[in-house]
Motif scaffolding. Structure first.
Motif, short mmCIF file in Angstrom:
data_model
loop_
_atom_site.label_atom_id
_atom_site.label_comp_id
_atom_site.label_asym_id
_atom_site.label_seq_id
_atom_site.Cartn_x
_atom_site.Cartn_y
_atom_site.Cartn_z
N UNK A 126 -9.13 -3.98 10.38
CA UNK A 126 -9.00 -3.37 9.05
C UNK A 126 -9.16 -4.46 7.99
N UNK A 127 -10.18 -4.30 7.16
CA UNK A 127 -10.45 -5.30 6.12
C UNK A 127 -9.36 -5.28 5.07
N UNK A 128 -9.03 -6.45 4.56
CA UNK A 128 -8.02 -6.53 3.50
C UNK A 128 -8.60 -5.98 2.20
N UNK A 129 -7.71 -5.53 1.33
CA UNK A 129 -8.12 -4.99 0.04
C UNK A 129 -8.81 -6.07 -0.81
N UNK A 130 -9.79 -5.63 -1.57
CA UNK A 130 -10.52 -6.50 -2.49
C UNK A 130 -10.32 -6.02 -3.93
N UNK A 131 -10.74 -6.86 -4.89
CA UNK A 131 -10.72 -6.51 -6.32
C UNK A 131 -9.34 -6.21 -6.86
N UNK A 132 -8.35 -6.88 -6.32
CA UNK A 132 -6.98 -6.66 -6.78
C UNK A 132 -6.70 -7.29 -8.15
N UNK A 133 -7.67 -8.01 -8.68
CA UNK A 133 -7.52 -8.62 -10.00
C UNK A 133 -8.05 -7.72 -11.11
N UNK A 134 -8.41 -6.49 -10.77
CA UNK A 134 -8.94 -5.55 -11.75
C UNK A 134 -7.88 -4.53 -12.17
N UNK A 135 -8.16 -3.84 -13.27
CA UNK A 135 -7.31 -2.75 -13.72
C UNK A 135 -7.74 -1.48 -12.99
N UNK A 136 -6.80 -0.57 -12.76
CA UNK A 136 -7.10 0.67 -12.04
C UNK A 136 -6.86 1.84 -12.99
N UNK A 137 -7.94 2.41 -13.50
CA UNK A 137 -7.86 3.44 -14.54
C UNK A 137 -8.76 4.60 -14.17
N UNK A 138 -8.18 5.79 -14.07
CA UNK A 138 -8.97 6.98 -13.80
C UNK A 138 -9.73 6.91 -12.49
N UNK A 139 -9.16 6.23 -11.50
CA UNK A 139 -9.82 6.11 -10.20
C UNK A 139 -10.89 5.05 -10.14
N UNK A 140 -11.06 4.27 -11.21
CA UNK A 140 -12.07 3.21 -11.26
C UNK A 140 -11.39 1.85 -11.35
N UNK A 192 0.24 0.49 8.66
CA UNK A 192 -0.95 -0.18 9.20
C UNK A 192 -1.23 -1.48 8.47
N UNK A 193 -0.87 -1.55 7.21
CA UNK A 193 -1.16 -2.74 6.39
C UNK A 193 0.09 -3.57 6.13
N UNK A 194 1.11 -3.39 6.93
CA UNK A 194 2.38 -4.06 6.70
C UNK A 194 2.23 -5.57 6.58
N UNK A 195 1.52 -6.20 7.49
CA UNK A 195 1.35 -7.66 7.46
C UNK A 195 0.65 -8.10 6.18
N UNK A 196 -0.32 -7.33 5.74
CA UNK A 196 -1.04 -7.65 4.50
C UNK A 196 -0.10 -7.59 3.30
N UNK A 197 0.74 -6.57 3.25
CA UNK A 197 1.69 -6.41 2.14
C UNK A 197 2.72 -7.53 2.16
N UNK A 198 3.28 -7.81 3.34
CA UNK A 198 4.26 -8.90 3.47
C UNK A 198 3.64 -10.23 3.03
#
Length: 480
Positions: free
Chosen positions: A1-15, A82-88
């Protein structure tokens, strides 16, 4: 399972969008001081966009479906597991959480999500006895609308999730503003998790920006029907004033600062008292609103308790939060470290005796233990939010109660005694929202009311109490 990307962006209206402010947020690892990323901050334009998206989603048919909301909440639990290690890993890197604390935090978030899973089925219409024989009487349980959530950096994942998942379970939509120190674990990480869980676009929006640029605007905006704020008492008081002082009155849920006492009565098990102190004060470097901010020990056992405590404090591992045995990791930022240095200096100037000085190196502040603390001194009266422990002496049980209640805060508290009946009687007299007998002051159950008295906040989180906060009642009558 690939880690999340683009976490430095704003999340507005699903974009996922770049913030439009000219300012940026530096996301810094508090232990290594490495820059994780630089983030274009949100402007007031982004605030408007986020609220508009939340209002549109609120009136959409998808959010009105209880089955959809239950499905999202169930899927959310699966995604987090499923993403517990990533969150920790993010909690360790971004917030300086030890592995122990990060694991506790993820479990707490899962608990609140499970509790929220029952809320969609509680949005019911109840028939009342009608006082008019010609009419029927009903009460509708309805969502509020858009809820604005402002979350802190100390337990960012859990304290964001606590309000966000509850609001959504009750058919509200959300605009979340995380602390600038934790824009991922308190913000965009939740955006990704809910997105993967299938939440409709716009039901959750995440914007990160400086308080100076968007803070007041975020609270005063006409769109939100409620402000859910967790943070310091000083900022919470400002948020409260802004929320009720504008053109549109808003509901408030404020979870603010604390000054939790651990009261050790004369019959206490001192070994237990020491463990309650160590975990209650030093977990997550004391950066917890429920943290044991002061110990009140009966004079008859004070010296023996202090001797045992010092031996235990010397064993505490301080350092890399990624190591399994670390209890005390880094303070969140340099400004907080400077604040702790000032607290220590003022305590010395006001006559407290520093009997253990673990030292300060970079953002690592090791335990500092004080005795002979004047109950009126700043060290006893104010929240330190760090690994600094004042120990006060009580002449007897009545004096201990007086000392415990003698601050402007009233969040959590703890009592240590061999007699549970005595402990319960003492606890019932404390002017606090929560008390734990022979337990640490840091405790949070998803089905139990969480909140404080006095300057520690307004309202209650968790269970049926937060359900009441995040919904409204509508009385309706009809002719027979």
């Amino acid at each position: 399972m690939a880690h999340y990307q683009n976490l430095e962006l704003q999340y507005i209206g699903g974009q996922w969008l770049k913030g439009t402010s000219t300012q940026s947020i530096q996301n810094i690892n508090p232990y290594s001081q490495d820059i994780i990323f630089k983030m274009a901050a949100a402007s007031t334009v982004d605030v408007d966009s986020a609220y508009a998206a939340a209002e549109k989603a609120f009136y959409g048919q998808l959010m009105q479906s209880a089955e959809l909301r239950k499905s999202v909440i169930q899927k959310l639990q699966e995604v987090i597991r499923a993403r517990r290690d990533e969150i920790v890993g993010w909690l360790i890197r971004e917030s300086g959480s030890s592995r122990l604390k990060a694991s506790i935090e993820v479990d707490a978030a899962l608990g609140i999500i499970q509790e929220a899973g029952a809320f969609p089925d509680k949005m019911l219409t109840e028939q009342l006895e009608s006082k008019d024989p010609q009419r029927r009487s009903f009460v509708l349980r309805k969502p509020l609308g858009v809820i604005a959530v402002i979350s802190p950096w100390n337990f960012p994942f859990h304290l964001s999730m606590r309000s966000v998942v509850t609001a959504i379970a009750c058919a509200n939509t959300v605009v979340l503003k995380p602390a600038s120190d934790t824009p991922v674990t308190g913000g965009t990480l939740l955006g990704k998790l809910f997105e993967e869980a299938g939440l409709p676009a716009g039901a959750l929006n995440v914007i990160s920006g400086s308080g100076g640029e968007i803070g007041d605007y975020f609270v005063e905006h006409a769109a939100p029907k409620m402000i859910s704020f967790t943070g310091s008492t000083e900022i919470g008081q400002r948020v409260g004033a802004k929320a009720v002082g504008g053109e549109t009155l808003k509901r408030l849920a404020l979870e603010l600062g604390g000054n939790a006492p651990l009261v050790i009565l004369d019959d206490a098990d001192l070994d237990l008292a020491v463990e309650l102190t160590v975990m209650g004060r030093f977990l997550h470097q004391g950066q917890i609103c429920m943290s044991t901010n002061r110990v009140i020990a009966d004079v008859s056992i004070h010296d023996a308790y202090v001797e045992k405590l010092l031996a235990r404090v010397k064993q505490i591992a301080v350092g890399d939060p990624d190591k399994a045995d670390t209890l005390i990791g880094p303070i969140i930022n340099a400004a907080q470290v400077k604040k702790h240095q000032q607290i220590i200096q003022i305590a010395l100037e006001q006559g407290a005796e520093l009997i253990y000085d673990g030292g300060i190196q970079g953002n690592l502040v090791a335990p500092h233990v004080f005795i002979n603390v004047d109950p009126s001194a700043d060290l006893a009266q104010e929240e330190s939010f760090g690994p600094i422990l004042p120990i006060l002496q009580a002449e007897n049980e009545a004096h201990a109660l007086e000392l415990a209640n003698s601050t402007r805060f009233g969040l959590s508290s703890a009592v240590c005694t061999r007699s549970l009946e005595r402990g319960a009687g003492f606890a019932a007299q404390l002017d606090a929202g929560m008390t734990h007998i022979n337990g640490i002051s840091v405790a949070d159950h998803a089905n139990a009311p969480f909140g404080g008295e006095k300057n520690s906040g307004l309202g209650r989180f968790n269970g049926r109490w937060i359900f009441e906060e995040f919904t409204r009642t509508h009385w309706m009558t009809l002719p027979l």
